[in-house]
Design an enzyme around this catalytic site. Structure first.
Site, mmCIF file in Angstrom:
data_model
loop_
_atom_site.group_PDB
_atom_site.id
_atom_site.type_symbol
_atom_site.label_atom_id
_atom_site.label_comp_id
_atom_site.label_asym_id
_atom_site.label_seq_id
_atom_site.Cartn_x
_atom_site.Cartn_y
_atom_site.Cartn_z
ATOM 1 N N ASP A 183 3.851 -1.194 3.008
ATOM 2 C CA ASP A 183 3.260 -0.016 2.368
ATOM 3 C C ASP A 183 2.478 -0.423 1.112
ATOM 4 O OD1 ASP A 183 3.462 3.125 2.669
ATOM 5 O OD2 ASP A 183 3.658 2.695 0.535
ATOM 6 N N TYR A 320 -1.868 6.224 -5.817
ATOM 7 C CA TYR A 320 -2.903 6.440 -4.801
ATOM 8 C C TYR A 320 -4.261 6.667 -5.445
ATOM 9 C CZ TYR A 320 0.474 6.444 -1.034
ATOM 10 O OH TYR A 320 1.417 6.057 -0.126
ATOM 11 N N HIS A 377 8.290 2.014 9.651
ATOM 12 C CA HIS A 377 7.554 1.796 8.405
ATOM 13 C C HIS A 377 8.469 1.300 7.283
ATOM 14 C CE1 HIS A 377 4.337 2.363 5.535
ATOM 15 N NE2 HIS A 377 5.182 3.003 4.747
#
Lengths: 405, 404
Positions: A183, A320, A377
Site C-alpha cells: 500500500d 493522499y 491487500h
C-alpha cells in the site's frame, strides 16, 4: 521544539495511555449514532448491516484496553526527524547477525497490521524458522498516523518519509538493512529504493506501487504486449479507481476529515471501504464470525480504535493529497531507477496480481518473485506466518552476500 | 402503498413540523463536535478550511434560528403526491395573474427547494417585484427523490431520466397542459432530459448550467490534451472543466461510486455541513466569505444554514448523494433537448458555456445571455437576476402561447 542537537536526535522510550474519559466518549458516540437508510444496492458502499454489526460489537463486546495492552507489550520509541516526532516499534532479535528490516504500513492501516509478524521475524526459532532467518524489526508510524506527530506543513510525501526512514535506521546504528512495504508503505519503500541510502541493501514489496506510472506509460506506448492474463490484471488494476476515497483524499482530505474525526461509524465505514477483497473478508468477520486469517473483529477494531483515539483520520488522509502532488511532480521529473535488489510477493486477494514481467519492468534487479496461495491487500495482517516466511525467503540471498563480504 | 388509484394520485397539502427533540439533538451534536487539526495549507486546496467550518458551527449552534427553514417553507403552499410509488414534496404557488406561464424549477445537489424560496415571489407575483403582469409564472418547485421532504427511494432506478418523467407526470396531475421547465446542477440535467423527452405540453426549457460540451471535446477532459482549434471562449471553458475533473471532483466520485460509505453525513452535523460546502471552488469561496461576515449576493449564513439544517433534520445527506450513483449522463454533455431552449451564463458558474457550443447543443436555441453576477447557485445567490433572466428567456414562448 528541541533545544539542542542531542535532544533532537534522542530516542525516547514510549508508552501509551488512553484516558477513561476518551474511551467513555467513544462508547457514548457509538451508542448515539444516527444511522442512514439501508443501501439500495450492495455496490453502493459499506453495507448498513455490516457497519451496524461492527458498531454493536465495538460498543458492547470489544475490549477498549486492547490497543494499549498490545502496543505497550512491545518496545516503542519516539524520535524527532525533520521537526516531527516519529513513533516506532523496535524489536531486536536475540540472534546474532539478525538482518535489520524496516516495515512500512499503509492506509487505512497502522503499526497494528504488523504486530503478529514481529514474533516470527525476530524470533524465528520459536516460530518454525532457523536462527539464520532472524530480523531486527523497525516498524514506524507514518507521519500523521497513530502516535507519530501530525505534520503542520505540507511536504511529507512518500519521498520525504523515505528520507526520514533512512535517517531513523542510521540513528538506530544500522549500517546494513532491508525495507518492506505494501500500500502506501510500498510507495515509501519504492522511494527509499530509488534514493538508495547508504546501508539499504534490498527491498520487498507486496504491492506494485510503481505500476500506476510505469504500467500506464507502457500501456499507452504499447511497449508491453498485453496477453490475456495481462488484460485481466490490468482490468483489476483499474479497480483501484472504483473507490472514491482515493480521489476525495487526494483532492480534499480536510472535507472528509470532519466526518471521520467526529463520527466513529463515519470513520469505521471510511476505513472498511478500501478494496473489494478485504471489505468482503472484514464484512464476513462481523456478520458471520468467520474471519479470514488475522483479519478478526478484534484486530480490525484495534486499528480503527487507534485511529479514533489518536484523532488521526484527517492527518492520515492527507498522505493522499501529498502523494497526488508527488505523482504530478514525478511526471515532470522522473525519479531515478531502482538498481537495488527487489523482492516481490504476489498475494491472490490483492487488488491486482502483478505478472512477473510487470514487476520486472518496474524493477530490473528482481531477485525474488513468488506467488502465494492466500492473503490479500493486508498481507502481513491477514497471513502473518506466510508473510514472515516470504520475508525469510526474499531476503535470504542478501544475508549470504552479507556473510561472505 | 396506496389502496386505490384515487389516493395514489391525490395531492395532499403539506406542512413542516420539526419536533423540538430533533433540534435539541442537533444542538447537542454541534456542541460536542470533535475537530481535526487545521489543514496544512493556507487556502482551500485541501478542502473546507477549519476556520470556516468552525465559524459555521458557532453561528449554527448559538445565533441561528433552527426553525427558520420550517417557517420559510410553511409560508408557501406545499404539497405531497405519490408518483411511481414515491411521495414527492413540492411547492406550488399560483400567480394572481391570469395567463401566468406554468414553470417547474428543479434544484440540484447540495441544494434543495430552499434555493428557490426567494424567486417564488418575483416569479409568481411580478407586479409586486418590479415586473409586469405578463411576466407572471405559476411556480412548481419539487424536491427530488431522496432530498428534503420527498421520500427516499428504497429501490434503485430513480435516475435523472426517471425524475424527468415524474416531473412531466406531476405537471399533468396539476392540470397544466402547457408549461416550461428550468434548472441548474442536477436540475439542469433533469430539465435537459425533459427537453429531450419533449412531451407535447413542454413549451421550452431554461438552464443555468447547460450541457453543451461536444462529445469529441468531452473525451479529452481530465485525459488531455486540450483539443486544438478551440476559440478563446471554448478554450476557457475547456480549462475550467478540466480543473473540475482533475481537482474538484472528489465528492462526486465518492457519491458516484460509494455513497453509502459516507455514514458520517448522517451522524455528524459538521461532517454534513463540510460535505455540502465543498461543491465547487467559487461557491465555496462565496459561502466562506459569508461566514467571514461578507456574503456575496443573497448567499447569506442564514440561507446556507437553512439548506444544511433541512438536510440534517430530514437525514437526507446520503439519500441525496445516491443520485450520483444512479446517474449515467455526463454532467456537462449534450443531452439532446429538441424543444425551444434558453441559456443564461453566470460568471462564477463552474464553466461559462460558450455560445458556439450552446448553439450546437440546443438546435432550437431561443435565448442566450451572459449576466454579470452569480455563481453555481444562480437562483439562490442572485434571485433578481435569475428572475429577470426567466422573464426574458420565456417571453417569446408566451407570445406563441397567446397566438396559438
Amino acid at each position: 521544539m528541541s533545544t539542542t542537537v542531542e535532544a533532537a536526535t534522542e530516542i525516547r522510550p514510549f508508552h501509551l495511555e488512553f484516558s477513561e474519559e476518551q474511551i467513555d466518549d467513544l462508547r457514548r458516540r457509538i451508542a448515539a449514532t444516527r444511522w442512514t437508510s439501508k443501501e439500495l444496492d450492495e455496490s453502493q458502499g459499506v453495507e448498513l448491516a455490516t457497519l451496524q454489526a461492527l458498531a454493536r460489537y465495538w460498543a458492547n463486546d470489544y475490549d477498549f484496553g486492547r490497543v494499549e495492552a498490545r502496543l505497550n507489550a512491545l518496545p516503542q520509541f519516539r524520535t524527532e526527524i525533520d521537526g516531527l516526532d516519529i513513533h516506532f516499534i523496535h524489536v531486536r532479535s536475540k540472534h546474532e547477525n539478525a538482518l535489520p528490516l524496516i516495515i512500512t504500513h499503509g492506509w487505512p492501516g497502522s503499526v497494528i497490521e504488523m504486530l503478529e509478524v514481529i514474533g516470527p521475524l525476530t524470533d524465528p526459532t520459536a516460530h518454525g524458522g532457523d536462527a539464520g532467518d532472524a530480523f531486527d524489526v523497525v516498524i514506524p508510524s507514518l507521519p500523521g498516523y497513530g502516535f507519530s506527530a501530525e505534520p503542520t506543513e505540507v511536504g511529507w510525501d512518500p519521498a520525504h518519509t523515505a528520507e526520514a526512514w533512512a535517517e531513523l535506521m542510521d540513528r538506530l546504528g544500522y549500517t546494513r538493512y532491508v525495507a518492506q512495504g505494501g500500500d502506501q508503505g510500498a510507495g515509501v519503500t519504492d522511494a527509499m529504493a530509488r534514493m538508495a541510502p547508504e546501508g539499504l541493501v534490498g527491498v520487498h514489496f507486496n504491492f506494485l506501487d510503481a505500476a500506476p506510472r510505469e504500467l500506464l506509460m507502457a500501456a499507452l506506448n504499447l511497449r508491453l504486449a498485453f496477453s490475456e492474463e495481462d488484460r485481466a490484471q490490468f482490468g483489476k488494476f483499474t479497480g483501484i479507481f472504483m473507490r472514491g476515497y482515493l480521489t476525495e483524499m487526494g483532492e480534499h482530505p480536510q472535507t472528509i476529515g470532519y466526518s471521520i474525526v467526529d463520527s466513529p461509524v463515519g470513520l469505521a465505514a471510511w476505513m472498511l471501504d478500501h478494496d473489494a477483497d478485504s471489505y468482503e473478508k472484514i464484512s464476513r468477520a462481523f456478520l458471520d464470525g468467520t474471519p479470514s486469517g488475522g483479519l478478526t473483529r478484534d484486530h480490525v477494531l484495534d486499528n480503527i480504535t487507534l485511529y479514533w483515539l489518536t484523532g488521526t483520520g484527517t492527518s492520515a488522509a492527507r498522505l493522499y493529497w501529498e502523494n497526488s502532488r508527488a505523482v504530478t511532480a514525478a511526471i515532470k521529473h522522473s525519479p531515478p531507477h531502482v538498481s537495488l535488489p527487489v523482492a516481490f510477493t504476489v498475494f491472490p486477494g490483492e487488488i491486482f496480481q502483478a505478472p512477473r514481467h510487470w514487476v520486472k519492468k518496474a524493477y530490473h534487479n528482481l531477485t525474488y518473485f513468488n506467488e502465494v496461495d492466500k492473503g490479500g491487500h493486508f498481507a502481513a495482517w491477514e497471513e502473518p506466518e506466510l508473510f514472515a516466511s516470504e520475508m525469510r525467503a526474499a531476503f535470504r540471498s542478501l544475508r549470504d552476500e552479507r556473510r561472505s563480504s | 402503498m396506496s389502496s386505490t388509484v384515487e389516493t395514489a394520485t391525490e395531492i395532499r397539502p403539506f406542512h413542516v413540523d420539526v419536533p423540538e427533540e430533533d433540534l435539541d439533538d442537533l444542538r447537542r451534536r454541534i456542541a460536542a463536535t470533535r475537530w481535526p487539526e487545521q489543514e496544512t495549507v493556507r487556502d482551500q486546496s485541501q478542502g473546507v478550511q477549519l476556520a470556516t467550518i468552525q465559524a459555521l458551527a458557532r453561528y449554527w449552534a448559538t445565533d441561528y434560528d433552527l426553525r427558520r427553514f420550517e417557517a420559510r417553507l410553511n409560508a408557501v403552499p406545499q404539497f405531497m403526491t405519490e408518483i411511481d410509488g414515491l411521495d414527492i414534496h413540492f411547492i406550488h404557488v399560483r400567480s394572481p395573474h391570469e395567463n401566468a406561464l406554468p414553470l417547474i424549477i428543479t434544484h440540484g445537489w447540495p441544494g434543495s427547494v430552499i434555493e428557490m424560496l426567494n424567486v417564488v415571489g418575483p416569479l409568481s407575483d411580478p407586479t409586486a417585484h418590479g415586473g409586469d403582469a405578463e411576466d407572471a409564472f405559476d411556480v412548481v418547485a419539487p424536491s427530488m427523490p431522496g432530498y428534503g421532504f420527498s421520500a427516499k427511494p428504497t429501490g434503485t432506478g430513480w435516475d435523472p431520466v426517471h425524475i424527468a418523467r415524474a416531473w412531466i407526470e406531476l405537471m399533468r396531475r396539476l392540470g397544466y397542459t402547457r408549461f416550461v421547465a428550468q434548472g441548474g446542477d442536477w436540475g439542469a440535467q433533469i430539465t435537459d432530459v425533459m427537453g429531450a423527452e419533449a412531451p407535447p405540453e413542454l413549451l421550452g426549457i431554461h438552464s443555468n448550467m447547460p450541457g453543451t460540451v461536444p462529445p469529441e471535446v468531452s473525451k479529452t477532459l481530465a485525459a488531455g490534451p486540450e483539443p486544438s482549434g478551440l476559440s478563446p471562449d471554448e478554450s476557457r471553458a475547456w480549462k475550467q472543466l478540466n480543473f473540475v475533473f482533475t481537482k474538484g471532483i472528489g465528492y462526486a466520485t465518492e457519491m458516484n461510486l460509494r455513497p453509502q460509505t459516507l455514514y458520517g453525513l448522517a451522524d455528524s452535523p459538521v461532517a454534513l455541513a463540510a460535505w455540502m460546502l465543498d461543491h465547487d471552488a467559487r461557491s465555496y469561496e462565496d459561502i466562506a466569505a459569508a461566514f467571514d461576515g461578507h456574503p456575496v449576493g443573497n448567499l447569506t449564513r442564514d440561507e446556507v444554514l437553512d439548506n444544511i439544517t433541512m438536510t440534517w433534520l430530514t437525514n437526507t445527506g446520503i439519500s441525496s448523494g445516491r443520485l450520483y450513483w444512479e446517474n449515467t449522463l455526463g454532467f456537462f454533455d449534450v443531452k439532446g433537448a429538441t424543444v425551444p431552449a434558453a441559456v443564461s451564463v453566470f460568471p462564477r458558474e463552474m464553466y461559462q458555456a460558450p455560445r458556439s457550443w450552446t448553439e450546437q447543443a440546443y438546435p432550437n436555441l431561443i435565448y442566450f445571455n451572459e449576466v454579470d453576477e452569480g455563481n453555481h447557485f444562480a437562483a439562490w445567490q442572485e434571485p433578481e437576476i435569475y428572475t429577470n433572466e426567466l422573464r426574458a428567456a420565456f417571453r417569446s414562448l408566451r407570445d406563441e402561447r397567446r397566438s396559438s
